[in-house]
Every structure is written in structure tokens, then in C-alpha cells.
Design a protein around this motif. Structure first.
Motif: not given
Length: 164
Positions: A90, A158-159, A162-163
Motif C-alpha cells: 500500500n 488500499r481497502e 484498512e483492515k
């Protein structure tokens, strides 16, 4: 000089690009080395008035390479985070293409040294003494951008980040 990104969905907007350039501590500059080798060197820098400034000693290999280099690229990584679940990084990065020019004007050099001091040593009381001392011995060069682009990781990376 390559300008356009192939993966346009990953392009950064101009505000994010400017923020990365202004806040990141260092980037990697490509210079012409000896015998056809590139010399890529990490450097601290400051971006002010649309120009990137570097400083250093007026002797040594880096200085010699500056003398051989006009056209260059400067790479800045604003963010890097490994995301194991998607086997990817990322990232956010900026690439600046342009021309290097020695700074010979004393007022411009002084302004750039002050900007460097403000970026790396804000509020230090003896900054001005060091700036005045550096004015006499430091070599200053500027990168005048001809093209700036920024790129970030794909949306799915990117998603996933976030986790974490």
C-alpha cells in the motif's frame, strides 16, 4: 521522458502530490555516474516556490555527478505498507522529472537554506548561525520540475490495508 501513468485509476490528485512533496523527509535522485552507471542517491530536500532544493559538499562523488547531470528524475515515497493478505504494498509515491541547475544567486541560496532549516530543524535557536556558516561552504542545486506525477496502490490493496 515518460509522463502519463498507465494505470490512471491509481493517479494521485495534485493536492496529495503537493502534500507528499512538502512533508516527506527524503527522496532518491538519479544522477549520471561514471562509466555509464546511474548514481541514485537518497537526499534530504526542500520544496519551495515550485522548485526542489538540495545541498551538500562542493567536493566528492555526488558533487562530481551533479556536474555531469542536467536532466534527472527524483522519486519520493510518501507511504509504504506491506499488506500480506494481498501480497502487495500500500504505497503512495511521487516522481519529478526536470533539470538540475546550480544555485549561484546568494539571496536564493540563503532562502533555500532557511527553508531547509525550517523543514528539518524548526524552532532551533541557532539555525541562523548555521545557515550563515553554510552559505559560505555548501553547494546548492535546484531541480526545476518539467513534469510531476503521483501514484498510489490499487483500490483493493488500499481497502485491504484498512483492515490491518
Amino acid at each position: 521522458m515518460r509522463k502519463e501513468l498507465t494505470r490512471t485509476k491509481q493517479a494521485l490528485d495534485k493536492e496529495t502530490i503537493r502534500e507528499i512533496i512538502e512533508t516527506t523527509a527524503y527522496g532518491v535522485l538519479s544522477l549520471n555516474g561514471e562509466e555509464g552507471y546511474f548514481y541514485t542517491v537518497p537526499l534530504s530536500y526542500v520544496y519551495t516556490d515550485g522548485v526542489v532544493y538540495f545541498h551538500g559538499s562542493p567536493r566528492g562523488y555526488k558533487y562530481e555527478c551533479f556536474q555531469r547531470t542536467d536532466k534527472t528524475s527524483f522519486s519520493i515515497v510518501g507511504q509504504s505498507q506491506v499488506v500480506p493478505s494481498v501480497r502487495a504494498n500500500n504505497f503512495q509515491s511521487v516522481l519529478i522529472w526536470g533539470r538540475l541547475q546550480p544555485v549561484t544567486d546568494t539571496a536564493e541560496k540563503l532562502s533555500a537554506l532557511r527553508a531547509l532549516a525550517e523543514k528539518y530543524s524548526p524552532g532551533i535557536p541557532d539555525n541562523e548561525d548555521e545557515i550563515q556558516h553554510s552559505l559560505n561552504y555548501a553547494f546548492m542545486i535546484k531541480l526545476v520540475p518539467e513534469w510531476i506525477s503521483g501514484k498510489q496502490a490499487a483500490l483493493e490493496v488500499r481497502e485491504a490495508a484498512e483492515k490491518l
